[in-house]
Motif scaffolding. Sequence first.
Motif: not given
Length: 304
Positions: A270-272, A130-131, A92-97, A135-141
């Motif tokens: 792409i930020i992790t 998203v910084t 499962h991957v949580r992504v922010s775009v 905290a935002a529960e993101i894996d890949v931004a």
Amino acid sequence: MDLNLIQAFVDIVDAGNLAEAGRRRGVTRSQVSRQLRELEQQAGAQLMRRTTRRLELTEPGQALYQHGVRILQEVASAQAEIDSLGKTLRGHVRVSVPTGLGDAHIAPLLLQFAQKHPGITLRVLFANRVTDLIAAEIDVAFKVTSAPPLDHVAREICDIRWQLYASPAYLERIPPVREPGDLAGCEFLCQPYPPRQFALSLYRDGQRVDVAVTPKLQSEHFLFLARAVREGHGIGQLPVYIGWEEVRAGRLVPVLPDWRPEGLGNRLFIITTPNLHPSMATRALIEFMREELGKLEVFQDTAA
């Protein structure tokens, strides 16, 4: 320590309170509270201070949380790798775009990835601010910026170019815009800048010119701005990945095409979070997106 209790503790910290942690875990608040007490007994230390309004981490709690997050990541990565041996990738991957780039180019690629890897589930957040990935529960931004955060891992994908655009109808009803100074008398549309009036910087062959503009309309959602420009509300500053299709269709015209305006961010990353062993699902998503974004015509001449 019991790994299940560590997972419960991390969930409590991420949720911010026992009730929300229970909702996320599908158990009652009292069950979560009992798990926290059991973990504190195993640790031999108070991990959280309960106040009437919130839960606060103690120093031992902060240390356990940081180690716990890494431990759980390692376990998930190991399990995903074991599951994937000779099988379909799972995870499962949580992504922010960002909104504009996400709608225009990243969303279709994420759907292609989901189709290619049916064993991987995605949670996609469309947001520009998203910084804090934890905290935002993101894996890949995916983030457009000129200065990626130093405490994260940033993989540069390509340059982001900016351009001024207007509709043919708008240009017909205003005096010709031949030099940067001509912009001062035009309605201007752009992404939000802190001051109400600001100096727009334009560059050509090493030359820089600043023009004072007072925006008529500002928005972080570039598809909305493109629509406003298309409908003749003024001259808009847009990333090329938004404007180029409009130009091809004849709906927009580049303004001062020899000049490049300075936008809020000139590269896509792409930020992790730092992690020596990201899950195979996360690695697969990053590799797929880097490759596919580089193939897009709008990015090909600037792809890293």
